[in-house]
Design an enzyme around this catalytic site. Structure first.
Site, PDB file in Angstrom:
ATOM      1  N   PRO A 133      52.348  45.247  68.464  1.00 32.79           N
ATOM      2  CA  PRO A 133      52.129  46.857  69.047  1.00 32.79           C
ATOM      3  C   PRO A 133      52.992  48.310  68.746  1.00 32.79           C
ATOM      4  O   PRO A 133      53.425  49.129  69.324  1.00 32.79           O
ATOM      5  CB  PRO A 133      52.250  46.935  71.168  1.00 32.79           C
ATOM      6  CG  PRO A 133      53.589  45.647  70.726  1.00 32.79           C
ATOM      7  CD  PRO A 133      52.984  45.018  69.451  1.00 32.79           C
ATOM      8  N   CYS A 134      52.275  48.771  67.244  1.00 35.86           N
ATOM      9  CA  CYS A 134      52.709  49.292  66.472  1.00 35.86           C
ATOM     10  C   CYS A 134      52.637  50.480  67.368  1.00 35.86           C
ATOM     11  O   CYS A 134      53.210  51.245  66.592  1.00 35.86           O
ATOM     12  CB  CYS A 134      52.622  49.251  64.990  1.00 35.86           C
ATOM     13  SG  CYS A 134      50.484  49.227  64.668  1.00 35.86           S
ATOM     14  N   HIS A 135      51.457  50.755  68.095  1.00 36.68           N
ATOM     15  CA  HIS A 135      50.929  52.280  68.468  1.00 36.68           C
ATOM     16  C   HIS A 135      51.908  52.608  69.915  1.00 36.68           C
ATOM     17  O   HIS A 135      51.834  53.752  69.715  1.00 36.68           O
ATOM     18  CB  HIS A 135      49.900  51.766  69.192  1.00 36.68           C
ATOM     19  CG  HIS A 135      49.224  50.734  70.153  1.00 36.68           C
ATOM     20  ND1 HIS A 135      49.242  49.415  70.016  1.00 36.68           N
ATOM     21  CD2 HIS A 135      49.450  51.052  71.853  1.00 36.68           C
ATOM     22  CE1 HIS A 135      49.791  48.692  71.276  1.00 36.68           C
ATOM     23  NE2 HIS A 135      49.671  49.716  72.524  1.00 36.68           N
TER      24      HIS A 135
END
Length: 181
Positions: A133-135
């Protein structure tokens, strides 16, 4: 496109309601890539077959859409990159849904406190969107509240929708709009 053999990745496209999302797995269900790009763009000429991907990826995405975010972090992923990029991407999976961290915080949590720019690279070149989850990472200037989404592989709009879906208060202005200057 390729005829199926055990080494040929399997791809499917999932409708997230705001965009189509492509998931590519090995035959054991390990996610090797996921993106808002088309299968053809992701494959870049490499062989794949279209079909329902095996393993927990699709049920985890269905759970995520319903507001149960934990199963997404339990899906096996194939990490790629240098050892430090892998270390940072593994740490991304420890950032809880509904929260954000800065690139500096991610680097510190991964045991690489002098490498916040590498944390940015780990996010910007992340091949397994949502599953890694780089978001959930934003610049220090955008930490909020409200969080200003900033750049994202899918688009700033997608990042805002994903963060809001996960319970983060998301703003639409730039940080300069909040500064009063």
């Amino acid at each position: 496109m390729d005829t199926f053999n055990p080494d040929t990745p399997i791809a499917t496209v999932v409708d997230l309601g705001f965009a189509n999302f492509t998931v590519v797995t090995r035959d054991d269900g390990t996610v090797i890539a996921s993106s808002f790009d088309s299968v053809e763009k992701m494959a870049a000429g490499r062989p794949y077959v279209m079909g329902e991907v095996p393993g927990p990826a699709l049920p985890a995405l269905e759970s995520w859409l319903k507001g149960d975010f934990a199963p997404l972090m339990e899906v096996p992923v194939q990490y790629s990159g240098t050892p430090k990029l892998v270390q940072l991407r593994q740490e991304l999976r420890n950032v809880p849904a509904g929260t954000v961290v800065t690139y500096k915080q991610l680097a510190e949590q991964a045991g690489l406190p002098t490498l916040p720019r590498l944390a940015g690279r780990a996010c910007s070149t992340n091949p397994c969107l949502l599953f890694v989850p780089c978001h959930r990472v934003v610049s220090t200037a955008h930490i909020g509240p409200p969080v200003i989404p900033g750049q994202y592989a899918g688009s700033t709009e997608f990042k805002a929708k994903i963060l809001a879906h996960e319970g983060v208060e998301v703003g639409t202005e730039t940080r300069e709009d909040y500064s009063g200057f």
